[in-house]
Motif scaffolding. Structure first.
Motif, PDB file in Angstrom:
ATOM      1  N   PRO A  86     -50.776 -33.707   4.228  1.00 42.08           N
ATOM      2  CA  PRO A  86     -51.560 -34.859   3.751  1.00 42.08           C
ATOM      3  C   PRO A  86     -50.746 -35.896   2.991  1.00 42.08           C
ATOM      4  O   PRO A  86     -51.208 -37.032   2.812  1.00 42.08           O
ATOM      5  N   GLY A  87     -49.561 -35.562   2.529  1.00 46.53           N
ATOM      6  CA  GLY A  87     -48.776 -36.474   1.714  1.00 46.53           C
ATOM      7  C   GLY A  87     -47.630 -37.113   2.483  1.00 46.53           C
ATOM      8  O   GLY A  87     -47.529 -36.994   3.705  1.00 46.53           O
ATOM      9  N   PRO A  88     -46.731 -37.798   1.784  1.00 49.42           N
ATOM     10  CA  PRO A  88     -45.578 -38.423   2.426  1.00 49.42           C
ATOM     11  C   PRO A  88     -44.631 -37.386   3.007  1.00 49.42           C
ATOM     12  O   PRO A  88     -44.590 -36.237   2.551  1.00 49.42           O
ATOM     13  N   CYS A  89     -43.881 -37.787   4.040  1.00 43.62           N
ATOM     14  CA  CYS A  89     -42.998 -36.834   4.695  1.00 43.62           C
ATOM     15  C   CYS A  89     -41.735 -37.531   5.196  1.00 43.62           C
ATOM     16  O   CYS A  89     -41.734 -38.737   5.484  1.00 43.62           O
ATOM     17  N   GLY A  90     -40.663 -36.756   5.291  1.00 44.99           N
ATOM     18  CA  GLY A  90     -39.392 -37.269   5.765  1.00 44.99           C
ATOM     19  C   GLY A  90     -38.803 -36.342   6.811  1.00 44.99           C
ATOM     20  O   GLY A  90     -39.154 -35.164   6.913  1.00 44.99           O
ATOM     21  N   TYR A  91     -37.870 -36.883   7.597  1.00 46.56           N
ATOM     22  CA  TYR A  91     -37.269 -36.128   8.694  1.00 46.56           C
ATOM     23  C   TYR A  91     -35.794 -36.486   8.834  1.00 46.56           C
ATOM     24  O   TYR A  91     -35.377 -37.632   8.590  1.00 46.56           O
ATOM     25  N   LEU A  92     -35.024 -35.506   9.263  1.00 49.61           N
ATOM     26  CA  LEU A  92     -33.608 -35.703   9.557  1.00 49.61           C
ATOM     27  C   LEU A  92     -33.181 -34.673  10.589  1.00 49.61           C
ATOM     28  O   LEU A  92     -33.607 -33.510  10.530  1.00 49.61           O
ATOM     29  N   ARG A  93     -32.359 -35.091  11.543  1.00 51.17           N
ATOM     30  CA  ARG A  93     -31.712 -34.138  12.445  1.00 51.17           C
ATOM     31  C   ARG A  93     -30.230 -34.119  12.121  1.00 51.17           C
ATOM     32  O   ARG A  93     -29.567 -35.160  12.156  1.00 51.17           O
ATOM     33  N   LEU A  94     -29.714 -32.937  11.824  1.00 48.53           N
ATOM     34  CA  LEU A  94     -28.303 -32.772  11.519  1.00 48.53           C
ATOM     35  C   LEU A  94     -27.493 -32.552  12.795  1.00 48.53           C
ATOM     36  O   LEU A  94     -28.015 -32.107  13.822  1.00 48.53           O
ATOM     37  N   LYS A  95     -26.212 -32.854  12.719  1.00 48.87           N
ATOM     38  CA  LYS A  95     -25.305 -32.584  13.821  1.00 48.87           C
ATOM     39  C   LYS A  95     -24.936 -31.109  13.797  1.00 48.87           C
ATOM     40  O   LYS A  95     -24.388 -30.608  12.816  1.00 48.87           O
ATOM     41  N   GLY A  96     -25.267 -30.396  14.866  1.00 52.03           N
ATOM     42  CA  GLY A  96     -24.977 -28.973  14.932  1.00 52.03           C
ATOM     43  C   GLY A  96     -23.522 -28.705  15.264  1.00 52.03           C
ATOM     44  O   GLY A  96     -22.744 -29.618  15.585  1.00 52.03           O
ATOM     45  N   THR A  97     -23.129 -27.455  15.208  1.00 57.88           N
ATOM     46  CA  THR A  97     -21.756 -27.055  15.500  1.00 57.88           C
ATOM     47  C   THR A  97     -21.705 -26.298  16.824  1.00 57.88           C
ATOM     48  O   THR A  97     -22.580 -25.486  17.130  1.00 57.88           O
TER      49      THR A  97
END
Length: 259
Positions: free
Chosen positions: A27-38
C-alpha cells in the motif's frame, strides 16, 4: 524505516513476476533495482538491458528507481525490492552471505538488504520454474527506435523459442509495433507457451518510439548472426511506419497534434 529485500534466482524462475505482484500488493511507496549478476564457469549472465525495470515502471508508474540517490529515502511504509540473477543459492539467508561482487554494488548505492530470498531455497517463493543450468550462453540486442511488422514478430518469436537459432532456454524482450503499442515478450523452457503482455503506455503516432526496446536470449549454441539477420528483415522502414501512423494522426483532435 524502509524495508529492503534482495530477491535472487536463476534465469526464468519468476523473479520479476513475483516482484510485480508484491509491489502491487504493497500500500505504500516502493522502489526497484536490478543488480548486475556474476557469471560462473560455463554459465553466462543475461544482459541487464533494462527490460524488467521498464516493464515494472509501466505497470506501476509511481515505482521509484533505486539507482538514483533521490529515490533511496527512508519511509516507515516503504518497500525496496532488488532483483538479482544468480545461478546458485547463497549458503544462508543472512545478508552477510552476499557475494562480495554483489555487496560492492550495494555498498556503492548505499543499500543494505534486511532480508535475502532465493528462488529454489526459500519456501516463500514459488519453485515450479526454478531450473538448474550446467551450461548457458547469453546473447542480447538493443532494438532502440526499431518497430516490428506484427506478423513477422510472431513468426520470428515462434522460430526463436522452437530452436531455429540454437537451444533457447530463456528469452525476453520489449518489442514496438507500428500502432504505438509495445509488448513484453517472455518465454522459459519450463513453461507451456510464451507470454505477450501489452504495456499500458501507447506511443503517439509521430515517428519512431523513444522507449526502451531490447532482446535478451540465454541458451546453448546460439546463432546470433542468424537472429540478427532475421530481425533485420522483420523491422519496418520509415516510409512503412508513416503509412501505418498517418490514419491514426488523422483521427486525433487538432489540439493533440499541435502539442
Amino acid at each position: 524505516m524502509s524495508t529492503t529485500w534482495l530477491i535472487s534466482g536463476p534465469p526464468g524462475c519468476g523473479k520479476t513476476t513475483w516482484i510485480l505482484n508484491t509491489l502491487r500488493d504493497h500500500p505504500g511507496p516502493c522502489g526497484y533495482l536490478r543488480l548486475k549478476g556474476t557469471s560462473q564457469d560455463g554459465l553466462e549472465q543475461g544482459c541487464d538491458a533494462g527490460i524488467d525495470r521498464t516493464w515494472l515502471q509501466d505497470q506501476i508508474p509511481a515505482l521509484q528507481d533505486l539507482s538514483t540517490s533521490q529515490h533511496r529515502t527512508a519511509a516507515a511504509d516503504r518497500i525496496n525490492l532488488i532483483e538479482l540473477q544468480q545461478f546458485q543459492a547463497p549458503p544462508e539467508e543472512a545478508p552477510e552471505a552476499i557475494d562480495p561482487a554483489i555487496q560492492s554494488q550495494l555498498d556503492t548505492l548505499q543499500l543494505r538488504p534486511d532480508r535475502c530470498l532465493h528462488f529454489g531455497r526459500d519456501p516463500e517463493l514459488p519453485g515450479q520454474d526454478t531450473l538448474a543450468f550446467n551450461r548457458l550462453e547469453a546473447w542480447s540486442l538493443s532494438l532502440h527506435n526499431s518497430v516490428w511488422d506484427p506478423n513477422s514478430l510472431s513468426s520470428f518469436w515462434f522460430e526463436l523459442v522452437n530452436g531455429a537459432y540454437g537451444d533457447v532456454y530463456r528469452a525476453k524482450a520489449l518489442m514496438n509495433l507500428p500502432d504505438g503499442r509495445a509488448f513484453f515478450c517472455n518465454w522459459i523452457v519450463s513453461q507451456q507457451g510464451s507470454q505477450f503482455l501489452p504495456l499500458e503506455r501507447v506511443e503517439p503516432p509521430h515517428g519512431r518510439p523513444k522507449r526502451s526496446s531490447e532482446l535478451v536470449v540465454q541458451g546453448n549454441a546460439l546463432n546470433g548472426i542468424g537472429i540478427q539477420t532475421t530481425i533485420d528483415d522483420c523491422l519496418i522502414s520509415d516510409d512503412v511506419l508513416d503509412m501505418h501512423q498517418a490514419p491514426m494522426r488523422d483521427q486525433q483532435p487538432e489540439s493533440t497534434l499541435t502539442r
